[in-house]
Enzyme design. Structure first.
Site, mmCIF file in Angstrom:
data_model
loop_
_atom_site.group_PDB
_atom_site.id
_atom_site.type_symbol
_atom_site.label_atom_id
_atom_site.label_comp_id
_atom_site.label_asym_id
_atom_site.label_seq_id
_atom_site.Cartn_x
_atom_site.Cartn_y
_atom_site.Cartn_z
ATOM 1 N N LEU A 81 2.113 -4.084 6.262
ATOM 2 C CA LEU A 81 1.020 -3.859 5.310
ATOM 3 C C LEU A 81 1.508 -3.100 4.076
ATOM 4 O O LEU A 81 0.727 -2.441 3.389
ATOM 5 C CB LEU A 81 -0.124 -3.096 5.989
ATOM 6 C CG LEU A 81 -0.824 -3.862 7.110
ATOM 7 C CD1 LEU A 81 -1.868 -2.987 7.785
ATOM 8 C CD2 LEU A 81 -1.459 -5.136 6.579
ATOM 9 N N GLY A 82 2.817 -3.193 3.809
ATOM 10 C CA GLY A 82 3.352 -2.521 2.624
ATOM 11 C C GLY A 82 3.137 -1.025 2.669
ATOM 12 O O GLY A 82 2.767 -0.406 1.678
ATOM 13 N N TYR A 138 10.947 10.205 15.544
ATOM 14 C CA TYR A 138 9.552 10.398 15.158
ATOM 15 C C TYR A 138 9.039 11.694 15.770
ATOM 16 O O TYR A 138 8.876 11.813 16.968
ATOM 17 C CB TYR A 138 8.684 9.231 15.614
ATOM 18 C CG TYR A 138 9.070 7.890 15.035
ATOM 19 C CD1 TYR A 138 9.860 7.790 13.891
ATOM 20 C CD2 TYR A 138 8.647 6.704 15.630
ATOM 21 C CE1 TYR A 138 10.216 6.551 13.366
ATOM 22 C CE2 TYR A 138 8.990 5.473 15.112
ATOM 23 C CZ TYR A 138 9.772 5.393 13.996
ATOM 24 O OH TYR A 138 10.133 4.169 13.481
ATOM 25 N N GLY A 174 0.822 0.546 4.074
ATOM 26 C CA GLY A 174 -0.588 0.851 3.895
ATOM 27 C C GLY A 174 -1.183 0.364 2.597
ATOM 28 O O GLY A 174 -2.412 0.375 2.424
ATOM 29 N N PHE A 175 -0.344 -0.112 1.669
ATOM 30 C CA PHE A 175 -0.836 -0.505 0.351
ATOM 31 C C PHE A 175 -1.814 -1.668 0.433
ATOM 32 O O PHE A 175 -2.807 -1.711 -0.306
ATOM 33 C CB PHE A 175 0.342 -0.870 -0.558
ATOM 34 C CG PHE A 175 -0.073 -1.218 -1.959
ATOM 35 C CD1 PHE A 175 -0.464 -0.237 -2.854
ATOM 36 C CD2 PHE A 175 -0.068 -2.534 -2.397
ATOM 37 C CE1 PHE A 175 -0.856 -0.560 -4.147
ATOM 38 C CE2 PHE A 175 -0.450 -2.868 -3.682
ATOM 39 C CZ PHE A 175 -0.846 -1.880 -4.562
ATOM 40 N N SER A 224 6.218 -2.081 8.773
ATOM 41 C CA SER A 224 5.480 -1.914 7.506
ATOM 42 C C SER A 224 4.976 -3.246 6.960
ATOM 43 O O SER A 224 5.146 -3.552 5.771
ATOM 44 C CB SER A 224 6.357 -1.213 6.457
ATOM 45 O OG SER A 224 6.699 0.086 6.872
ATOM 46 N N SER A 245 -3.867 -2.256 2.649
ATOM 47 C CA SER A 245 -5.121 -1.852 3.281
ATOM 48 C C SER A 245 -6.113 -1.321 2.263
ATOM 49 O O SER A 245 -7.302 -1.625 2.327
ATOM 50 C CB SER A 245 -4.865 -0.775 4.342
ATOM 51 O OG SER A 245 -4.060 -1.254 5.378
#
Length: 344
Positions: free
Chosen positions: A209-210, A60, A212-213, A207, A215
């Site tokens: 939350l997919g 990262y 960010g999807f 992940s 959200s």
């Protein structure tokens, strides 16, 4: 503020906060790196709020995320956290990635991570991706030595197949396996999750939350920048997004009925998958972090869980979960057997 409880992760003694914090997006990948002072403030806010399980990796940045965490945790805060980092994926330019798990590299990567994090021991050290060129036993064998030397406490795997998990666990107990697991990424439930539960291995859901999807739905795509890798993911492509939008709309409608946000509902679903499961949603904003821990207070009945899952059947989700950057996923992570390696 919601009280964040504690869970036992795996069966070797590691205890972590019931929800963790994924730190990747602070240093890029989902857009440009964020200002260091803001991210230090977020990390310290998370720890003070009870989210003490922090997830990073040497790739990262690369490297800058570990440096960031080292700065944020200087002083007395380090003793209050469970710090997880990873090794094994190396960016070699553009979208090209090299995966390494040879013993010499394992040791060198660990030493460098310790320096960047400014610590003497890593709580949980993951094999980020599996090097399919050599037996997993060789990688785990070197990690076992690092445990014995006190440089790491617990060993984890990320994106490993069921057979790889079993072979690794036979060399040294695996404490946690990190998988992409969310309402719309559930293929791990067929083999990976049952294997972990059989062996007493904790499950860390990245992940959740997919990406960010769950959200913000399609608004997420509208706000992608040129530095955001998600713009290449199949599920966010126009030909798939129209159908996937329906999933978000149904989740959002149920969340309204429940009096929570869609992201809290999606996170609550992961929390309801078992006491040995810890989701690690990532964020770069304190207000989003506060919203995420609010998911811990969302309770779902068996009927509500079934309703949620009915929105996101395998037929309903359009597009693969990743876009393929030369990094193995658990479906192709099997390695040569040790016996064949020795005789080759």
């Amino acid at each position: 503020m919601v009280k964040v409880g504690r869970i036992k992760l795996g069966s070797q003694g590691l205890e972590v906060s019931a929800q963790g914090l994924g730190c990747m997006s602070m240093s890029g990948f989902y857009g440009a790196p964020k200002p260091e002072p803001d991210m230090i403030a977020l990390i310290q806010h998370a720890v003070r709020s009870g989210v003490t399980f922090l997830d990073t990796s040497d790739v990262y940045g690369p490297h800058t995320n570990e440096i960031l965490l080292g700065k944020a945790l200087k002083g007395g805060m380090r003793e209050n956290v469970e710090l997880a980092t990873k090794f094994g994926t190396i960016l070699v330019g553009g979208d090209k990635v090299e995966v390494r798990g040879d013993p010499q590299y394992v040791r060198a990567a660990c030493e460098e991570s310790l320096k960047r994090l400014q610590i003497h021991c890593i709580d949980l050290y993951y094999v980020h991706r599996i090097d399919t060129r050599l037996p997993i036993e060789l990688t785990i064998g070197e990690l076992k030595k690092l445990v014995e030397e006190g440089k790491i406490k617990y060993i984890g795997l990320s994106e490993a197949s069921a057979s790889t998990i079993r072979r690794a666990h036979a060399v040294h107990p695996i404490t946690a396996v990190q998988v992409e697991w969310s309402l719309w990424s559930r293929d791990v439930e067929e083999e990976i999750i049952p294997t972990c539960r059989e062996l007493g291995i904790g499950i860390v859901a990245y992940s959740p939350l997919g990406r960010g999807f769950f959200s913000s739905g399609t608004k997420l795509v509208e706000n992608f920048t040129q530095h955001d890798v998600r713009q290449h993911f199949p599920r966010f492509q126009p030909e798939n997004l129209e159908q996937n939008k329906t999933i978000f709309e149904r989740v959002n409608e149920m969340a309204t009925r429940k009096g929570c946000t869609p992201s809290q509902l999606a996170l609550a679903w992961v929390h309801h998958q078992g006491k040995n499961v810890c989701p690690i949603p990532g964020t770069t904003k304190i207000e989003n972090f506060n919203q995420n821990i609010g998911a811990l207070s969302v309770k779902l009945t068996p009927e509500e869980l079934a309703e949620l899952e009915s929105f996101v059947t395998s037929d309903a989700v359009k597009g693969d979960r990743s876009y393929g950057i030369g990094v193995t996923t658990w479906k192709e992570s099997d390695t040569p057997s040790l016996s064949s390696w020795k005789t080759a």
